[in-house]
Motif scaffolding. Sequence first.
Motif, mmCIF file in Angstrom:
data_model
loop_
_atom_site.group_PDB
_atom_site.id
_atom_site.type_symbol
_atom_site.label_atom_id
_atom_site.label_comp_id
_atom_site.label_asym_id
_atom_site.label_seq_id
_atom_site.Cartn_x
_atom_site.Cartn_y
_atom_site.Cartn_z
ATOM 1 N N CYS A 115 0.833 -1.196 0.000
ATOM 2 C CA CYS A 115 0.000 0.000 0.000
ATOM 3 C C CYS A 115 0.867 1.244 0.000
ATOM 4 O O CYS A 115 1.668 1.412 0.909
ATOM 5 N N GLN B 114 -0.471 -4.977 7.666
ATOM 6 C CA GLN B 114 -1.641 -4.418 6.988
ATOM 7 C C GLN B 114 -2.265 -5.477 6.096
ATOM 8 O O GLN B 114 -1.565 -6.307 5.519
ATOM 9 N N ASN B 115 -3.582 -5.414 5.971
ATOM 10 C CA ASN B 115 -4.268 -6.339 5.070
ATOM 11 C C ASN B 115 -4.296 -5.752 3.657
ATOM 12 O O ASN B 115 -3.697 -4.701 3.394
ATOM 13 N N CYS C 59 -5.133 -2.122 3.101
ATOM 14 C CA CYS C 59 -4.250 -1.136 3.720
ATOM 15 C C CYS C 59 -4.709 -0.753 5.120
ATOM 16 O O CYS C 59 -4.496 0.374 5.572
ATOM 17 N N GLN C 60 -5.344 -1.676 5.824
ATOM 18 C CA GLN C 60 -5.778 -1.437 7.194
ATOM 19 C C GLN C 60 -4.860 -2.179 8.143
ATOM 20 O O GLN C 60 -4.536 -3.357 7.935
ATOM 21 N N GLU C 61 -4.435 -1.490 9.182
ATOM 22 C CA GLU C 61 -3.542 -2.100 10.159
ATOM 23 C C GLU C 61 -4.328 -3.111 10.981
ATOM 24 O O GLU C 61 -5.389 -2.816 11.535
ATOM 25 N N MET C 62 -3.793 -4.338 11.074
ATOM 26 C CA MET C 62 -4.550 -5.423 11.670
ATOM 27 C C MET C 62 -4.415 -5.459 13.187
ATOM 28 O O MET C 62 -5.374 -5.700 13.896
ATOM 29 N N LYS D 66 -3.463 -3.189 16.348
ATOM 30 C CA LYS D 66 -3.186 -1.824 16.750
ATOM 31 C C LYS D 66 -2.778 -1.708 18.207
ATOM 32 O O LYS D 66 -2.544 -0.619 18.702
ATOM 33 N N LYS E 153 2.785 -4.041 18.509
ATOM 34 C CA LYS E 153 3.381 -3.165 17.510
ATOM 35 C C LYS E 153 4.797 -2.728 17.889
ATOM 36 O O LYS E 153 5.705 -2.772 17.070
ATOM 37 N N ASN F 178 -1.398 -10.259 3.496
ATOM 38 C CA ASN F 178 -0.838 -9.322 4.458
ATOM 39 C C ASN F 178 0.399 -8.648 3.883
ATOM 40 O O ASN F 178 1.108 -9.218 3.053
ATOM 41 N N TYR G 57 5.509 -4.965 7.808
ATOM 42 C CA TYR G 57 6.344 -3.770 7.913
ATOM 43 C C TYR G 57 7.229 -3.869 9.160
ATOM 44 O O TYR G 57 6.729 -4.069 10.277
#
Length: 1011
Positions: free
Chosen positions: A26, A214-215, A218-221, A223, A228, A249, A252
């Motif tokens: 993303c 991220q899926n 582009c959403q952080e799975m 949080k 993290k 996935n 990062y």
Amino acid sequence: MLVSRVAGHPAGRTRPLRLRITAHICPAPNHLHINHTHLFHNPSLLKPTGPRRHRCTLMGDYYFEYTECDSTGSRWRVAIPQRPGECTGLPDPVQGTECTFSCAAGQFLEMTAQECRPCAAGSYSLGSGIRFDEWDDIPPGFSSLATYLDNSPHEQDGSACNGSSWTAQGSYVESNRDECSVALVYAVHLKKQGFVSFDYQYVDNNVFFEFFIQNDQCQEMEKTGDKKWMKLTGNGEWGNHKVLQSSTNVLYWRTTGVAVGAKVVKPVLLKNIQIEGVAYMSECLPCKPGMFSNAPGSSSCEPCPRNTYSGRGASSCTPCNTSMEGASTCKTRPACSQKDYFQIHSVCDEEGKTQILYKWIEPKICLEESPGAVALPPSGKREPCPPCNPGFYNNNTPTCLPCPQGTYSDGLKECQPCPAGTEPALGYEYMWWNVLPANMKSSCFNVANTKCDDMNGWEVAGDHIRSGAGGSDNDYLILNLKVPGFRLPTSVSGTSGTEVGRITFVFETICSADCELYFMMVGMSITSVVESWEGRREKQSYMHIMTKNASVSYTWAFQRTNQHTFQIASLSQVRRYVNDMAKIYSITVMNAVDGRAAACHPCAVESQGPGSACVPCPAGHYIDEKSSRCQECPPNTFLSGHHIYGRAACQHCGPGSHSDQEHRLCFSDCLFTHAEPNQTLQYDFSPLGSIGSIMNGPSFTSKGTKYYHLFNISLCGQEGHGPAVCTDNVTDLSDKDATATVVEAFICQSTIIPSEGRGFKAALSSQPISLADSFLGATVEKSLSGVIARPELFRNPPTSVPDVSFFYRSLQATASCEKGRNTVVTLRCNPEQVSSCRECPAGTCDGCTFYFLWESSSACPLCTEADYHHVEGVCRAGVQCGWVYPRLCSGGLSLPVKRSVPCEAFGLWLKVGTSLGAFCAILLLSLTYYFWKKNKKLEFKYSKLVISANKEAELPAADSCAIMEGEGEEMEDEVLYTKPSLLAKLKAIAKKVYENVPFSTNLSILMLMHV
């Protein structure tokens, strides 16, 4: 799609290693994505576009791949040409295995038969996973994404971080060494529930290290902070992180450095990245060089033993007399030199003798038989062993034994019981190094996973212990001291002080490269770097105070250089700095719970009788030297540390300060008095007692990162006011059960990094430090206890009211401030404002003494009657108004109430003035009338003379003295009836003057008046 060289494949050619992995980052990068379902329904795309050359064969012209699973959970096996158009006759698509099908570890999916087969010797397979443990280059599929810092002053310069990236270092990959935000990105599509695990080394709290997923939207799975943010590790330690995941996935690994000083940040290291949950592996992975697998169906490879080596895909290791464990080549040994051996002290023998011995550094990589090689020096002479350390005795044996509980020894004499009225001073005092103490151990750690565990990281050397040789220059040579806890002496166990123990050590570093010595503390599953020293350091002492009673492990880690050595071909080059070393001469730990006593110190007793036991003194009490009883310290004194023996233990508080009830510390009650020759100034700083803050900056690093220095100030201290608090809200996010790193002090500092441009949702607060642990006093003088105030550093000149300076000190030593830090807060009577030193960017010019100027109306002295003057107004409508005007003061005596008093319309002096004015006016009118009347008479006489002259055509010769008819009567009337008043006298004088004037003059006057 990963690419690997497979055993048995033609040399110089590569073929794709087929995993069901697709890349989607993303925002979506320019990746080639082949839709196999589209190929299946459009077979014309597989037909040759040029002339027909030969019939396709399996080995080199095509390979099999599965299409995407459809809604029914089925898929097709299709043939994909290596080079479209070069062959014909591709096999037709056939029904594939179920989408949930996978092979076990040590197996791969043979696509022709669509069956699982065991891996051949020299290769391995995870079955449904992939491991990245070879980092000669960044593997295909990984990308390094640098984030531009748009909060910098160089917003137009988009190339500020173009050169920042993750770098392959052989067996691991390291992050960038600057403050740019750089992410290592990898995209994967999992067909079943799996996980991602990796090993990491994260030692620098100036770097923020986060791992998130991220899926495909582009959403952080995950949080949550504990998933993290990574936990800090110690130098020479690897941490492991594992996260469950499924579906598509994007992984990062992102680091962000905060290089707010000249010191370069330490990179984050990654290795052994393993991803489980892929659909299948179509081929087994070959063992990397230095590894082998000698049995089919292996799920991993083993390192080659010492004196052997192997290439890629080896099923066995080849003998070699010059290689270390895990060697990939057989290198030529160099001739032995002085860098290949070291000296040690032998263990004391039965006669109490020791000698210097020389040993080759293991593993031995040099040849003694080579031309120019040096031989081991002969052993030294046998000398008497050094004495035992304090708290130990040898009892005529070569081994030092600890003294029993309740006894003490200086290391030279036998253990003796403590006298009555005393108790043993427990602790460790290591000053002689013939053998390593039982509660200490040394080890060696190599970041490149080169085995050096069997080497001693540190070697004893009589009067000191020093770092060993290690396997290479970038090895961490580790010395560890375990302390199970602390116990205060009986006499001070009732005190409320914060100190429970302390550690002090004397060290020295001898370096020719970028060496560094770390002092770390491991406790409650948290590793923290207490202090570090770079480069050459002269012999010096360092002390650290413990404030919590818990089990702790102290660690010293020495590294000759942090530059990687995996690409060095010559064995002799991996030990270029073998003569660089760190030396520790002594280590002292006070109040260790399992410590031994080197001496006994007095304690308080219940009575003077024999055998009386030691009792704890209440807080704020000292032990009287004569009676051995507890006595309370005098007012405005405090006890320094745990030394409570004798009246001298009670130290006086500084000017303008008072001690608390427990005589634990001195503080200011925000009241201050200053006596001057003509007056006494009293101050009340209570309005300033609440915590004040000052934000200094912004400042920018070399890469453009914006940061601020935040100072929190609690002027009057913790007695009646809350302490200043600075926190670290980043490194502790990795552990949801851990408490945040908090620094409480009179004054503390933290580094604030704004959230804009960094990808963080909130501003980051890091690197909290204490600038003021104790209050020295308040005074109008410019110096106190060796600390000097410098008001000339501020632009605003002082007012007529003297400045009041508050002096503070922090005894915690640092590498740059061996005697701790000092802080001066100067209060000035002015409009409210807090500012730091303008000539020094961060409130300090040397990093050890900080200066602040607090201008406020509350910094003015209290008002008294001498600070007012009265002003009277004019009288209006019969009422007199009055008011007051204050000078430079605040509070104190209240302003007098404005008052009004009735006033008279005409006062006494007004009456006198009016009378005099009226008299002068009447007198002036009278004189005017008199001269006017006289002038009329003269004008009449002159007219008569003119008329007479015109008739006779000549002027009369002289005036007649005769009295004209009617004139005598008038004169008689005037003389007869004039009273001798003041007005009459004035008329007479005027007449006399007139008569004495000659006629010509009178005539001139008359003519002038006539005109």
